[in-house]
Design a protein around this motif. Sequence first.
Motif, PDB file in Angstrom:
ATOM      1  N   ASP A  40       5.462  -4.078   1.342  1.00 41.95           N
ATOM      2  CA  ASP A  40       5.839  -3.942   0.084  1.00 41.95           C
ATOM      3  C   ASP A  40       6.395  -5.507  -0.675  1.00 41.95           C
ATOM      4  OD1 ASP A  40       4.819  -1.252  -0.843  1.00 41.95           O
ATOM      5  OD2 ASP A  40       7.047  -0.474  -0.628  1.00 41.95           O
ATOM      6  N   TYR A  41       6.595  -5.953  -1.822  1.00 41.20           N
ATOM      7  CA  TYR A  41       6.686  -7.168  -2.031  1.00 41.20           C
ATOM      8  C   TYR A  41       8.183  -7.584  -1.821  1.00 41.20           C
ATOM      9  CZ  TYR A  41       2.294  -8.299  -4.451  1.00 41.20           C
ATOM     10  OH  TYR A  41       1.057  -8.234  -4.715  1.00 41.20           O
ATOM     11  N   GLU A  42       9.050  -6.386  -1.573  1.00 41.11           N
ATOM     12  CA  GLU A  42      10.747  -6.538  -1.527  1.00 41.11           C
ATOM     13  C   GLU A  42      10.613  -7.087   0.138  1.00 41.11           C
ATOM     14  OE1 GLU A  42      12.798  -2.531  -0.986  1.00 41.11           O
ATOM     15  OE2 GLU A  42      10.267  -1.889  -1.984  1.00 41.11           O
ATOM     16  N   HIS A  43       9.411  -6.548   1.311  1.00 44.37           N
ATOM     17  CA  HIS A  43       9.660  -7.074   2.479  1.00 44.37           C
ATOM     18  C   HIS A  43       8.764  -7.967   2.791  1.00 44.37           C
ATOM     19  CE1 HIS A  43       9.644  -2.643   2.521  1.00 44.37           C
ATOM     20  NE2 HIS A  43      10.569  -3.018   2.960  1.00 44.37           N
ATOM     21  N   ILE A  44       8.561  -8.812   1.655  1.00 45.83           N
ATOM     22  CA  ILE A  44       7.764 -10.473   2.125  1.00 45.83           C
ATOM     23  C   ILE A  44       9.199 -11.383   2.806  1.00 45.83           C
ATOM     24  CG2 ILE A  44       7.383 -12.663   1.480  1.00 45.83           C
ATOM     25  CD1 ILE A  44       6.009 -11.158  -1.016  1.00 45.83           C
TER      26      ILE A  44
END
Length: 224
Positions: A161-165
């Motif tokens: 997910d984008y939060e884990h970039i």
Amino acid sequence: MANATYKIPQLKRCDEKSPFPLSSEYCFRIREEIKKSIFIVSIGHANTKESAKIFIDKISQEFPDATHNCYAFAVGAPKDTAQIGQSDNGEPHGTAGKPMLNILLHSDIGEVVAVVTRYFGGIKLGTGGLVKAYQGAVAHAMEILPCTDKMVYARITLCCDYEHINLLHYHLPAYQAKIVQEEFLNRITYTLELPVQQNDTFIQTVKNASNGKIQIKNQIILDS
């Protein structure tokens, strides 16, 4: 898990566009005389059966008048028997190709092909003498063959997910991992390459750090 590195011949791999006859960039060669027979050992770098066959064919074409052009190849990692081959090329069965292959498989060098060209000198060596001659000639060549280390890499495809970039990017340097492809949709798909010995630890680290939200879709060991 595959070994992270192994030795390979410090030579260019042979293909149809390689020069004829092969230059020293493609072929390492020694010459020995045993009881008036001339043995010419040609060593090449091959990582497929096809590239080994091209090398063998070019050497055989270079010495078309030879009594024999015997060969052996082991084109995987050292001691890997998945892709091997050998030929006595008219010598008594088991006196040339098999002894040559045994030397290749017992070395610490992978992705290697050997051709031994023999010009008969008029004195028969007998089966034992032939085994000793072919085996000894290849062993001598392998002992002095210039080699280099090959790093084996793994390729991983994962989704996050984008939060884990930022979390993912934070862990890349510690594992020598590089992003080779990325796709931004509802989730992000990354394709990474990293040394194979780092593969399992990296996967476990990012899974733990993301509480399992970073998902591994595919992983392979790269051949070249």
